[in-house]
Design a protein around this motif. Structure first.
Motif, PDB file in Angstrom:
ATOM      1  N   ASP A  10      12.771 102.388  19.576  1.00  0.00           N
ATOM      2  CA  ASP A  10      13.613 103.571  19.284  1.00  0.00           C
ATOM      3  C   ASP A  10      14.308 104.081  20.549  1.00  0.00           C
ATOM      4  N   GLN A  11      13.610 103.964  21.684  1.00  0.00           N
ATOM      5  CA  GLN A  11      14.195 104.457  22.928  1.00  0.00           C
ATOM      6  C   GLN A  11      15.414 103.624  23.334  1.00  0.00           C
ATOM      7  N   ILE A  12      15.464 102.373  22.906  1.00  0.00           N
ATOM      8  CA  ILE A  12      16.652 101.535  23.170  1.00  0.00           C
ATOM      9  C   ILE A  12      17.886 102.225  22.589  1.00  0.00           C
ATOM     10  N   ARG A  13      17.730 102.766  21.380  1.00  0.00           N
ATOM     11  CA  ARG A  13      18.833 103.495  20.744  1.00  0.00           C
ATOM     12  C   ARG A  13      19.242 104.707  21.596  1.00  0.00           C
ATOM     13  N   GLN A  44      27.545 105.685  35.463  1.00  0.00           N
ATOM     14  CA  GLN A  44      26.332 106.159  34.773  1.00  0.00           C
ATOM     15  C   GLN A  44      26.168 105.459  33.428  1.00  0.00           C
ATOM     16  N   ALA A  45      27.283 105.212  32.749  1.00  0.00           N
ATOM     17  CA  ALA A  45      27.234 104.533  31.440  1.00  0.00           C
ATOM     18  C   ALA A  45      26.636 103.135  31.589  1.00  0.00           C
ATOM     19  N   VAL A  46      27.019 102.431  32.657  1.00  0.00           N
ATOM     20  CA  VAL A  46      26.483 101.082  32.888  1.00  0.00           C
ATOM     21  C   VAL A  46      24.984 101.163  33.193  1.00  0.00           C
ATOM     22  N   GLU A  47      24.585 102.183  33.979  1.00  0.00           N
ATOM     23  CA  GLU A  47      23.156 102.345  34.275  1.00  0.00           C
ATOM     24  C   GLU A  47      22.337 102.536  33.000  1.00  0.00           C
ATOM     25  N   GLU A  48      22.844 103.386  32.096  1.00  0.00           N
ATOM     26  CA  GLU A  48      22.109 103.632  30.843  1.00  0.00           C
ATOM     27  C   GLU A  48      22.041 102.365  30.003  1.00  0.00           C
ATOM     28  N   ARG A  49      23.138 101.628  29.999  1.00  0.00           N
ATOM     29  CA  ARG A  49      23.152 100.337  29.289  1.00  0.00           C
ATOM     30  C   ARG A  49      22.073  99.417  29.876  1.00  0.00           C
ATOM     31  N   ASN A  50      21.963  99.409  31.207  1.00  0.00           N
ATOM     32  CA  ASN A  50      20.944  98.569  31.843  1.00  0.00           C
ATOM     33  C   ASN A  50      19.535  99.029  31.468  1.00  0.00           C
ATOM     34  N   HIS A  51      19.328 100.360  31.384  1.00  0.00           N
ATOM     35  CA  HIS A  51      18.007 100.855  30.959  1.00  0.00           C
ATOM     36  C   HIS A  51      17.648 100.287  29.587  1.00  0.00           C
ATOM     37  N   ALA A  52      18.613 100.324  28.676  1.00  0.00           N
ATOM     38  CA  ALA A  52      18.361  99.784  27.330  1.00  0.00           C
ATOM     39  C   ALA A  52      17.967  98.313  27.414  1.00  0.00           C
ATOM     40  N   MET A  53      18.693  97.547  28.262  1.00  0.00           N
ATOM     41  CA  MET A  53      18.434  96.107  28.327  1.00  0.00           C
ATOM     42  C   MET A  53      17.113  95.786  29.042  1.00  0.00           C
ATOM     43  N   LEU A  60      10.850  91.656  24.553  1.00  0.00           N
ATOM     44  CA  LEU A  60      10.904  90.186  24.448  1.00  0.00           C
ATOM     45  C   LEU A  60       9.693  89.574  25.159  1.00  0.00           C
ATOM     46  N   ASP A  61       9.429  90.040  26.387  1.00  0.00           N
ATOM     47  CA  ASP A  61       8.313  89.497  27.168  1.00  0.00           C
ATOM     48  C   ASP A  61       6.976  89.758  26.482  1.00  0.00           C
ATOM     49  N   ALA A  62       6.868  90.917  25.832  1.00  0.00           N
ATOM     50  CA  ALA A  62       5.615  91.285  25.170  1.00  0.00           C
ATOM     51  C   ALA A  62       5.508  90.629  23.793  1.00  0.00           C
ATOM     52  N   ASP A  63       6.530  89.834  23.440  1.00  0.00           N
ATOM     53  CA  ASP A  63       6.557  89.101  22.180  1.00  0.00           C
ATOM     54  C   ASP A  63       6.531  90.028  20.959  1.00  0.00           C
ATOM     55  N   HIS A  64       7.193  91.168  21.106  1.00  0.00           N
ATOM     56  CA  HIS A  64       7.382  92.055  19.965  1.00  0.00           C
ATOM     57  C   HIS A  64       8.784  91.840  19.435  1.00  0.00           C
ATOM     58  N   GLY A  65       9.004  92.230  18.189  1.00  0.00           N
ATOM     59  CA  GLY A  65      10.367  92.181  17.671  1.00  0.00           C
ATOM     60  C   GLY A  65      11.222  93.199  18.408  1.00  0.00           C
ATOM     61  N   VAL A  66      12.500  92.916  18.526  1.00  0.00           N
ATOM     62  CA  VAL A  66      13.415  93.866  19.149  1.00  0.00           C
ATOM     63  C   VAL A  66      14.521  94.179  18.162  1.00  0.00           C
ATOM     64  N   GLY A  67      14.682  95.466  17.872  1.00  0.00           N
ATOM     65  CA  GLY A  67      15.810  95.859  17.045  1.00  0.00           C
ATOM     66  C   GLY A  67      17.032  95.968  17.934  1.00  0.00           C
ATOM     67  N   THR A  68      18.212  95.798  17.373  1.00  0.00           N
ATOM     68  CA  THR A  68      19.420  96.121  18.136  1.00  0.00           C
ATOM     69  C   THR A  68      20.066  97.274  17.398  1.00  0.00           C
ATOM     70  N   PRO A  69      19.544  98.490  17.694  1.00  0.00           N
ATOM     71  CA  PRO A  69      19.878  99.652  16.866  1.00  0.00           C
ATOM     72  C   PRO A  69      21.316 100.126  17.046  1.00  0.00           C
ATOM     73  N   GLY A  70      21.832 100.770  16.021  1.00  0.00           N
ATOM     74  CA  GLY A  70      23.107 101.484  16.140  1.00  0.00           C
ATOM     75  C   GLY A  70      22.895 102.735  16.979  1.00  0.00           C
ATOM     76  N   VAL A 100       8.350 110.700  28.880  1.00  0.00           N
ATOM     77  CA  VAL A 100       7.005 111.281  29.015  1.00  0.00           C
ATOM     78  C   VAL A 100       6.209 111.061  27.722  1.00  0.00           C
ATOM     79  N   GLU A 101       6.844 111.263  26.576  1.00  0.00           N
ATOM     80  CA  GLU A 101       6.148 111.035  25.297  1.00  0.00           C
ATOM     81  C   GLU A 101       5.741 109.569  25.155  1.00  0.00           C
ATOM     82  N   LEU A 102       6.617 108.670  25.609  1.00  0.00           N
ATOM     83  CA  LEU A 102       6.284 107.239  25.545  1.00  0.00           C
ATOM     84  C   LEU A 102       5.087 106.923  26.445  1.00  0.00           C
ATOM     85  N   VAL A 103       5.035 107.534  27.622  1.00  0.00           N
ATOM     86  CA  VAL A 103       3.903 107.313  28.532  1.00  0.00           C
ATOM     87  C   VAL A 103       2.618 107.808  27.871  1.00  0.00           C
TER      88      VAL A 103
END
Ligand SMILES: [Fe+2]
Ligand SMILES: [Fe+2]
Length: 175
Positions: A10-13, A44-53, A60-70, A100-103
């Motif tokens: 969800d945070q990717i979104r 800043q927009a590119v930085e946020e894009r990098n955070h998502a990626m 991917l590394d943790a072998d979980h599914g990855v959504g590509t959310p809108g 913080v909530e994710l942590v």
């Protein structure tokens, strides 16, 4: 998918939404012929894009599914030149709370590898809230003399962010 992994998905979104919001802010400043403010937010927009990626790569590394959310639609009209920076600061504070909530969730679930991954984002949020707070001060002080704001930004630009050196890998490579 475990709760932590789906919350990270969800945070990717949220990161892509932040990126799109910063593009909207940059376009607004470009339309006002304020190239330094525009350039700042395009970066800043590119930085946020990098955070998502980075989050995509983690899942991917943790072998979980990855959504590509809108993404959420960005705000595109602003009352004055200060409003976009105020919005950006609110956004950075909100993202800090989200990380913080994710942590907390990673701790509850004993996901210590995930927690370690998120530590970089906590540092990054501290830096981003601090720098956006500073920019808000600069823009508020200079709202009647925008060339002084542009000059301030052109002097401040180009300093490498030391956090980038320790950044987690991004899917497809960071831009
Ligand atoms: Fe971010
Ligand atoms: Fe950010």
């Amino acid at each position: 998918m475990p709760t932590f992994a789906s919350a990270l998905d969800d945070q990717i979104r949220n990161e892509f939404s932040a990126s799109q919001q910063y593009i909207a802010v940059a376009v607004y400043y470009d339309s006002q012929s304020l190239p330094q403010l525009a350039a700042h937010f395009y970066r800043q927009a590119v930085e946020e894009r990098n955070h998502a990626m980075m989050m995509v790569q983690y899942l991917l590394d943790a072998d979980h599914g990855v959504g590509t959310p809108g993404i959420d639609p960005p705000k595109t009209d602003f009352a004055d030149v200060v409003a976009p920076v105020a919005l950006a600061l609110e956004q950075e504070k909100r993202v800090t709370e989200q990380i913080v909530e994710l942590v907390k969730l990673s701790r509850e679930e004993g996901e210590l590898v995930g927690e370690q991954f998120l530590h970089w984002f906590l540092q990054e949020q501290r830096e981003e809230v601090a720098s956006m707070t500073e920019l808000l001060t600069v823009v508020e002080r200079g709202k009647n003399d925008l060339l002084s704001v542009e000059e301030h930004l052109s002097r401040a630009a180009g300093g490498a962010n030391p956090l980038e050196a320790g950044a987690p890998p991004a899917a497809g490579g960071a831009l």
